[in-house]
Each structure stands twice: as C-alpha cells, then as structure tokens.
Design a protein around this motif. Structure first.
Motif, short mmCIF file in Angstrom:
data_model
loop_
_atom_site.label_atom_id
_atom_site.label_comp_id
_atom_site.label_asym_id
_atom_site.label_seq_id
_atom_site.Cartn_x
_atom_site.Cartn_y
_atom_site.Cartn_z
N ASP A 21 -13.28 15.81 13.05
CA ASP A 21 -12.44 15.10 12.08
C ASP A 21 -12.14 16.00 10.88
O ASP A 21 -11.01 16.05 10.39
N ALA A 73 -8.44 17.46 9.62
CA ALA A 73 -7.93 17.21 8.27
C ALA A 73 -7.55 18.51 7.57
O ALA A 73 -6.52 18.60 6.90
N ALA A 80 -4.33 19.74 9.01
CA ALA A 80 -3.21 18.94 8.53
C ALA A 80 -2.82 19.36 7.12
O ALA A 80 -1.63 19.46 6.79
N ALA A 81 -3.81 19.61 6.28
CA ALA A 81 -3.53 20.06 4.92
C ALA A 81 -2.87 21.43 4.91
O ALA A 81 -1.96 21.70 4.11
N THR A 103 -2.73 21.00 -1.43
CA THR A 103 -3.03 19.92 -0.49
C THR A 103 -4.54 19.76 -0.43
O THR A 103 -5.30 20.68 -0.72
N VAL A 151 -8.29 17.86 1.15
CA VAL A 151 -9.15 17.09 2.04
C VAL A 151 -10.29 16.57 1.18
O VAL A 151 -11.01 17.36 0.54
N ALA A 181 -6.90 6.20 -0.75
CA ALA A 181 -6.17 6.75 0.40
C ALA A 181 -5.07 5.80 0.86
O ALA A 181 -3.96 6.23 1.22
N ASN A 207 -0.94 6.75 0.81
CA ASN A 207 -0.06 6.56 1.95
C ASN A 207 1.11 5.63 1.60
O ASN A 207 2.26 5.89 1.96
N GLY A 210 -0.22 14.76 5.48
CA GLY A 210 -1.03 15.98 5.40
C GLY A 210 -1.32 16.46 4.00
O GLY A 210 -2.20 17.31 3.81
N ASN A 246 -5.82 14.03 2.61
CA ASN A 246 -6.57 13.64 3.81
C ASN A 246 -7.96 13.18 3.39
O ASN A 246 -8.61 13.82 2.57
#
Length: 448
Positions: free
Chosen positions: A19, A23, A26-27, A142, A144, A159, A163, A170, A173
């Motif tokens: 996980d 993340a 994605a960042a 960005t 996490v 979070a 969103n 991304g 996260n």
C-alpha cells in the motif's frame, strides 16, 4: 480505542508495505503536473479544503474527543478550530515566500521539493497533519501521509475532503498503518524526496537512519523536556500558575509542555503551595462534559508509562506535592493520570531528563541565575522553554542563553506565524510560519 470508555470505536485499514509503495508511486506520477500548477490555483484548493473541513467542524470535534480523549473545549479550540485556521493562513502566507531572487549574475529559484512522506503523531492529530500536508501542498509538493494508528480518524475526514474539493489524483495519498510496516517504507523508498516526521526521538532517529540510505531531506519534530525559569523578581503567583497550565495542556501530552519549573531554592515551599492549588483545580472526567478540564491520556500503555515515571521519581527522592500514580478514586474507568506535582527534584533524576508525556510537573530549585540557565540547558532536548521576570534586560539575557527553539517570555501568546522546531535531540528543521513553507522548497542557482 476511546481512552475514556476504553471501548473500540472504529476500525481502520492496517496498511501494508505494498500500500505504501503504491501511494509513493502515485505521488511521483502526479508531481510534475502539480508542481507546474499555478500557485494561485494551489492556494485556492487549500482554501477550499479549509472551508470543507470547517463545514465538518462539529464532526471533527466529536471524533477528536472520542479518539484522543481531549476535553470538549480543547477539542474545539486547539484541536480543530486552530488547524483549520492554520490551513487558511498557509495558503495566504504563500505570497510571502520569495520564489525567485537575483544577485549579480545569479538567479536563485525555489522550487517544489518533490514527493514528501508526512508521518504524524497522535497528540494533535489534525494540527500536526495540517502544518505538514498543508504547507507541502501549497508549495507544490505531492504527499503521502501516515497518521498515527492511535488517532487516525481526523486524517480520514481530511482525506475525504481533499478528494471532494477536487485535488488531482495522486497529489495527496493516505496510508493508515503502523510505523514499522508503513512508516519504514515511507522513510526509505527511493522515490520519496523528503520525510517530515513528528514523534518520539527514538522513532525519529530510525526515520533519519532509513532516509540517509538515499540521502533524503529529513525534518524531525521530536521530544522535549522544556524548562520554565522563574527569576527571583518574577510575578511569582502568575508564573507558577502559568507553568502548571502549560505543563498540563492536552493532559501533558505536548512535546513543548513546560514540564520542569525552576525556582529560587528559597522559594521552593511557596512554589509547591501555589502549584498544588493550581493543579487541584484541574477537574478530571468525561471529555464530553463541558466542565472537564483534564481528560485521560491516550492509551493504557501511555498511562502505564506516565505512572512508572511518577513512581520512579518518588523512589529517587522526589517529594510528591499532589497527585500520584493511583487511579483517581472518582473515575472507575478511563486512562486517567492525576495532575501531579513533584518537588525537590534534582537535575540527575530521570524525571528531570526524560520526556514523560503526561500531566506531571517537576520542580527544581536553584541558587543563582547562572545555575538556573545551566540546569535548564542540561537535557538532550531543546524544543521549548520559558522565562519569567520583571527586569527586562535580565529576562532577555536568560532567554538568549536558552538552548531551545522557542522561548516564552512572561507568558507570551502562541503565534502560528512563528517557526516551530528544536535544538539538539528535539529535531531538525522548522514548521509553521513562512519558515515552515520554505522547508518544502529546493534551491536552484542559475548562473548567466
């Protein structure tokens, strides 16, 4: 766990290393586009996020009471309202950052640092999240985030609103989980450029070790054992009462708490009397009750740790002025620690050196101001401190000698524009203020 009822109140995902890696990647994928997004658009999204959180204020307060045990008035003011205001301020303060400057043939650029891992503690779950994540997002990084597994619920609300208000995929996260599992990946992954960590010095040391393998930037906000130096000419009653208040803030679970009070040795008995009266006014009870002043500590493990510190100090020869390690007789449940004052403490005792993280004040005597300064500085920490007195020149002289990142002078109010961070083993780097924003910028020199 609810630290008052001692009951399970929620379940959250127990994140895996996979996980955490997903993340981070994605960042990384989102970074270039987010860094190139105009500052005005980034700040507007952060303002929108603050408004979205403000709309959920009542829910966030209830969550904080339930997961942390913070009394209602503290959950409202310092745990929820303050961080939402700070989020707005971070967006506004971006205009104060100098992103470009020139010096002769050199142009200096400040650019987004990259992918940032933010690892936050349990004691101020929303605020510590905001000062890291909010600043990083405004500056074009960005993120996490791994919140503490002890108080993860406000991070989930955060979070959800990230969103909802429309941050690109991304950019932010969230990975819930434990430090040795998720945290270690976030501190060591080669695609992470910067690790911002708040927690214990032991855990911060581990983060720094992992980050060093790929030469990442690290910001660490760690422990404290802050001294409150009451000079001979101080307004004694005021200084003692204020020190007690700033020691017991958040049930003593604050890294900057004033946990050591230094008074002239001839005034020890007077200091004990004033501190005992002040401590006795801290009403323990249900955090949902508006009359409650002091809630439980966050967990059974934390309660045991604080109680052990109290018992050890008494065994070492400290005098118990008020409080103690026993469960309060009027509380049949809850992870409570009585508001405790210990006196006749000497600088060599663990209670004078180690971070307790509970409502425990240690009183130490001194014979002259030079000894007071030496004693105040005689710890591995240097996060905060305080000086009280009426001689402005002496107060200023003592404040300048304190090896700490913050010095409270005669009760000066907290200001989130000020940089926050510590000397020595209290950490590296600064949060809050423009200094906190600039931590998330890399520096580039162009020579023409």
């Amino acid at each position: 766990m609810n630290p008052f009822t001692e009951q399970v109140i929620a379940e959250v995902p127990d994140g895996t290393p996979e996980d955490a890696v997903a993340a981070v990647l994605a960042a990384r994928t989102a970074f270039n586009e987010w860094a190139a997004t105009p500052l005005a658009k980034r700040t507007q999204l952060v303002h929108d996020l603050a408004e979205a959180l403000r709309a959920r204020r009542a829910e966030l307060i209830e969550l904080t009471i339930d997961e942390l045990g913070a009394p209602r008035r503290d959950a409202s003011a310092s745990q929820v309202d303050l961080p939402i205001d700070v989020l707005d301020w971070l967006a506004e303060a971006a205009d104060e950052v100098e992103f470009k400057s020139t010096d002769g043939n050199v142009t200096v650029l400040r650019e987004p640092f990259g992918v940032v891992s933010c690892i936050t503690p349990w004691n101020y779950p929303l605020h510590q999240l905001v000062v890291k994540v909010g600043a990083a997002l405004v500056m074009g990084c960005t993120v996490v985030l791994k919140p503490s597994e002890v108080t993860p619920l406000s991070a989930i609300v955060f979070a959800e609103e990230v969103n909802r208000v429309g941050f690109p995929a991304g950019v932010f996260n969230l990975v819930n989980g434990r430090g040795p599992v998720v945290g270690e990946v976030l501190a060591s992954h080669p695609e992470v450029d910067f690790v911002s960590f708040t927690g214990s010095t032991a855990a911060g040391t581990r983060v720094a070790e992992l980050a060093a393998r790929t030469v990442k930037k690290v910001s660490l906000e760690l422990g404290g054992k802050s001294a409150s130096v009451i000079l001979p000419d101080a307004d004694f009653d005021f200084a003692v009462k204020q020190t007690v208040a700033r020691c017991f803030e958040n049930s003593g679970q604050a890294c900057s708490a004033l946990t050591r009070m230094l008074v002239p040795r001839s005034e020890l008995a007077r200091a004990e009397d004033i501190a005992a009266v002040a401590a006795s006014e801290y009403l323990l009870g249900d955090p949902r009750d508006p009359q409650t002043v002091l809630g439980p500590v966050v967990s059974d493990a934390q309660r045991a740790r604080v109680r052990n510190h109290i018992d050890r100090a008494i065994d070492d020869g400290a005098r118990l002025v008020i409080g103690g390690s026993e469960q309060p007789t009027d509380q049949s449940h809850g992870y409570f620690v009585k508001p405790t004052v210990l006196s006749r403490v000497t600088p060599d005792m663990p209670i004078a050196r180690d971070e307790v993280f509970g409502p425990v004040l240690a009183i130490l005597g001194y014979d002259d101001v030079d000894e007071a300064v030496r004693t105040a500085n005689a710890t591995d920490y240097g996060l905060s401190s305080a000086v009280w007195g009426t001689n402005a020149n002496l107060v200023d002289e003592v404040a300048r000698q304190m090896r700490a990142g913050q010095v409270i002078v005669n009760g000066g109010a907290w200001n989130f524009r000020a940089p926050f961070g510590g000397y020595k083993q209290s950490g590296l780097g600064r949060e809050s203020g423009v200094f906190g924003l600039e931590e998330f910028l890399e520096i580039k020199a162009l020579r023409a």
